[in-house]
Design a protein around this motif. Sequence first.
Motif, PDB file in Angstrom:
ATOM      1  N   PHE A 155       2.844  -0.922   7.254  1.00 43.65           N
ATOM      2  CA  PHE A 155       2.103  -1.770   6.808  1.00 43.65           C
ATOM      3  C   PHE A 155       1.586  -3.020   7.573  1.00 43.65           C
ATOM      4  CE2 PHE A 155       5.683  -0.495   3.693  1.00 43.65           C
ATOM      5  CZ  PHE A 155       5.202  -0.540   2.548  1.00 43.65           C
TER       6      PHE A 155
ATOM      7  N   GLY B 208       2.742  -6.521  11.239  1.00 42.20           N
ATOM      8  CA  GLY B 208       3.185  -5.517  10.418  1.00 42.20           C
ATOM      9  C   GLY B 208       3.842  -4.447  11.147  1.00 42.20           C
TER      10      GLY B 208
ATOM     11  N   ILE C 142      -2.449  -0.677   4.418  1.00 39.74           N
ATOM     12  CA  ILE C 142      -1.477   0.132   5.049  1.00 39.74           C
ATOM     13  C   ILE C 142      -2.059   0.754   6.474  1.00 39.74           C
ATOM     14  CG2 ILE C 142      -0.286   1.023   2.692  1.00 39.74           C
ATOM     15  CD1 ILE C 142      -2.158   3.502   2.869  1.00 39.74           C
TER      16      ILE C 142
END
Length: 123
Positions: free
Chosen positions: A55, A51, A78
């Motif tokens: 994210f 990520g 997240i």
Amino acid sequence: MDDLSRLCWLWEWKGDVIPISTASTQAKGDDSNPFLEDLSVSQPAKDWTRGSMGFVISPTSHFSKTSKTRIPAYGIGIEVEIDLDKGMGSGMASVARWTADSESRRQIVLSKLRRWVEVRSTS
């Protein structure tokens, strides 16, 4: 899975050049460009977390009540920063900061996509 690979690559891409696909990058797998790879070939699952831009995607599984087995899946989350010593507030304040930054993340992804089209059209 193919779309997740492409999304992770785009998030992590610096936006300068597109790495050329070679046998060594295909063997390595993690940093190879999924837009240039033949992803139709089934690859074994890896234990990884990828990520960028706030994210995170990680492998997980869920239990199927009908088949009584665990089914592989991917979690999308997240990444927030919480440091109470720095006066950053609670977890909800961190989520609010992350949410407030959504327009800048959208602009970054859009510029990366445009840059990807430019680089691909000149190669």
